[in-house]
Design an enzyme around this catalytic site. Sequence first.
Site: not given
Ligand SMILES: NC(=O)c1ccc[n+]([C@@H]2O[C@H](COP(=O)([O-])OP(=O)(O)OC[C@H]3O[C@@H](n4cnc5c(N)ncnc54)[C@H](OP(=O)(O)O)[C@@H]3O)[C@@H](O)[C@H]2O)c1
Length: 275
Positions: A147
């Site tokens: 990741y």
């Molecule tokens: N949470 C943290 O602490 C954290 C920290 C740093 C960075 N991030 C980053 O923030 C971003 C969003 O993640 P989140 O934390 O909000 O997680 P989340 O709640 O799991 O949301 C992930 C989103 O990505 C979408 N997704 C996953 N695979 C996809 C694909 N192949 N095509 C299109 N959409 C896809 C999902 O939509 P569907 O399943 O509806 O398609 C969902 O809306 C990610 O890039 C993650 O790496 C998160």
Amino acid sequence: MSSSKAVVLITGASSGFGKVTSEILAENGYWVFGTSRSPASTASPKGVEMLELDVTSDESVKSCVGALLAKTNGALDILISNAGVVTRGAIEEMTVDDAKSLLDTNLFGSLRMIRAVLPTMRAAKRGKIIFMGSMAGQITVPFEGMYCVSKFALEGFAEQLRMEVEPFGIKVSILEPGFFKTNLFTSPREPSVTIEDYKEIKARALKRLRGFDEAGEDPVLVAREILKIAHEKNPKLRYPVGKLKSGLFYKKILPERTFENGVKRRFDLDKVEPV
Ligand SMILES: NC(=O)c1ccc[n+]([C@@H]2O[C@H](COP(=O)([O-])OP(=O)(O)OC[C@H]3O[C@@H](n4cnc5c(N)ncnc54)[C@H](OP(=O)(O)O)[C@@H]3O)[C@@H](O)[C@H]2O)c1
């Protein structure tokens, strides 16, 4: 819908950062399109038009951006490339196919998206692209190595894209959140292979990681930062967000070995007996 509103496309708006951010942007007068792989089975964020999108598919990206442009009469001001997934496990436990699958979403997904929107932005001579990076793109997290690879790669991608598209009036930024309470860590992907030798140290680090997940911050902080970038005339390249920002400072000032020992301590890997 008024065409005087700035048009935003945010990938992965069904949950987490994407959902909260899309709602805040809509509340603040943006015309917001969010996406999901299955919009019909997802409650739409308030004030947001949902489109179907799988960022791992060229066809899906093309048809999503095409559908948006048809609705907005060719306008698209801001892309927020947010969709992402996480894998937890030792690097050696990842097959090349595991790694390709992760990068297909977290890195190539962003490549597909910018290739789909840049022709419109270059023609308009303006636009903003905001990537969802991570603190894990600056500081590696034990047993989240692949990741981290995807997020380190996204840093270089954003840094260089920014220089290349600036002459067309297009601004590029990257968010670097720490641990936030979203659905990302609810069911992280597992590597295809389990190697017994890692069992004990992996369990120790993953226990700490779950503690960080549980103490995750409110995603609204990230959404507010994105709103700030959306308003900003000349946004910066990097936007670290959350308590872990101090880690970046320590990484800059501490000797490498001292910093590494600090990371090991945080993940309960400092007193490990040789296997
Ligand atoms: N949470 C943290 O602490 C954290 C920290 C740093 C960075 N991030 C980053 O923030 C971003 C969003 O993640 P989140 O934390 O909000 O997680 P989340 O709640 O799991 O949301 C992930 C989103 O990505 C979408 N997704 C996953 N695979 C996809 C694909 N192949 N095509 C299109 N959409 C896809 C999902 O939509 P569907 O399943 O509806 O398609 C969902 O809306 C990610 O890039 C993650 O790496 C998160």
